[in-house]
Design an enzyme around this catalytic site. Structure first.
Site, PDB file in Angstrom:
ATOM      1  N   GLU A 135       0.827  -1.211   0.000  1.00 58.70           N
ATOM      2  CA  GLU A 135       0.000   0.000   0.000  1.00 58.70           C
ATOM      3  C   GLU A 135       0.858   1.256   0.000  1.00 58.70           C
ATOM      4  O   GLU A 135       1.628   1.483   0.938  1.00 58.70           O
ATOM      5  CB  GLU A 135      -0.910   0.010   1.231  1.00 58.70           C
ATOM      6  N   GLU A 232     -11.750   2.698   6.571  1.00 60.47           N
ATOM      7  CA  GLU A 232     -10.584   2.942   7.408  1.00 60.47           C
ATOM      8  C   GLU A 232     -10.505   4.443   7.680  1.00 60.47           C
ATOM      9  O   GLU A 232      -9.661   5.158   7.129  1.00 60.47           O
ATOM     10  CB  GLU A 232      -9.298   2.442   6.740  1.00 60.47           C
TER      11      GLU A 232
END
Length: 248
Positions: A135, A232
Site C-alpha cells: 500500500e 478505514e
C-alpha cells in the site's frame, strides 16, 4: 455495496472481539484490523465465528518506534521475515484473507531490493488462501515512507510477477497524493486486492470533505467490484455517531 469495518480506527476503544461484535451489530459485512497480535487469535476467531463476519486483512508489525514497517529497511531482513511469519501465523489461525506487508521509512535501490526480498519470502511462506497487499502511503501523513505512489507499487508488482500479491488501493492515500481516484482505480483494477476509503483531507467518515463518496461508491460498483470496501477512517468520537453514511 458491501463494507468492512477497519477496527484499527472504528471501535478502537473496545477489545478487539467486542469491536467485531459491534461491527456486526452496526451492519458491516466484514472486518479488518491493523495489529491484532496482543489479542489471542482464538478469541478473535471465536468472535468471527459468532458473528459470521470474515476477517479481510491485518498488517505486519511496524517495528521500532518511527519505523512504520520493516520490509524495505536495508539490514533488517531477519526482522522483516519474522514480522511476515508472525502475520502469516495469525492470519492462518483466524482465517484472515490478506496481509498488508508494511514497507517502512526508507528509499533508494537497497530499500527496493530489501522490499522485493521480503515479499518473495512472504509469498513462499504464505498459503495460497492469503493474499499479500502492498500500500502506498501519502507524503503528508507518512513522509519518507518507501512506497509512495500507485505507479511505484504497480512497477514492483510487475517486477515480482508473483501470484497473490496485490495493491491495496486506499482512496484516502491516493486522493491525498495523486487525485483522480476513480480513474486511477479503474486503470489499476486488475492488480487491486482491496479498496479502502476515508474523507479528504481529515481522514474522517465519508460524508464530508473534498471527495463525494456516493459518486465514488457508484463508480466502483459500475467497475464490477463486489467485495467489501474497507472503512478505514478516524471517527473522532463514538463510532456509532459516524455511521449515517452506512445507514444511507
Amino acid at each position: 455495496m458491501k463494507f468492512s469495518a477497519n477496527l484499527g480506527f472504528l471501535w478502537a476503544d473496545r477489545p478487539l472481539p467486542d469491536a467485531i461484535r459491534a461491527a456486526h451489530a452496526a451492519g458491516f459485512d466484514a472486518v479488518e484490523c491493523h495489529w491484532p497480535y496482543a489479542v489471542p487469535a482464538d478469541a478473535v476467531k471465536a468472535a468471527l465465528d459468532e458473528t459470521g463476519l470474515p476477517l479481510l486483512g491485518l498488517n505486519t508489525v511496524r517495528g521500532n518506534p518511527g519505523e512504520n514497517g520493516l520490509s524495505a529497511l536495508p539490514g533488517r531482513a531477519a526482522d522483516a521475515r519474522a514480522a511476515v511469519d508472525q502475520a502469516i501465523a495469525y492470519a492462518d489461525a483466524t482465517g484472515c484473507g490478506a496481509i498488508h506487508v508494511m514497507a517502512g521509512f526508507a528509499e533508494g535501490p537497497e530499500a527496493h531490493a530489501a522490499f522485493l526480498d521480503t515479499l518473495r519470502h512472504a509469498r513462499a511462506q504464505a498459503p495460497d488462501t492469503i493474499t499479500l497487499l502492498i500500500e502506498p502511503l501519502n507524503r503528508h501523513d507518512a513522509p519518507g515512507y518507501f512506497l509512495k505512489t500507485t505507479d511505484q507499487a504497480a512497477a514492483i508488482l510487475s517486477e515480482l510477477d508473483l501470484p497473490g500479491i496485490k495493491l491495496m488501493f486506499d482512496c484516502y492515500h491516493v486522493g491525498r497524493t495523486e487525485g483522480d481516484i476513480t480513474t486511477r482505480l479503474k486503470a489499476l483494477l486488475p492488480i487491486v486486492g482491496h479498496v479502502q476509503f476515508a474523507s479528504l483531507p481529515d481522514r474522517g467518515a465519508p460524508d464530508h470533505g473534498e471527495v463525494h463518496y456516493p459518486y465514488v461508491f457508484d463508480a466502483i460498483a459500475a467497475m464490477g467490484w463486489d467485495r467489501p470496501l474497507g472503512a478505514e477512517y478516524k471517527p473522532g468520537g463514538p463510532t456509532e455517531d459516524t455511521l449515517g453514511w452506512l445507514r444511507r
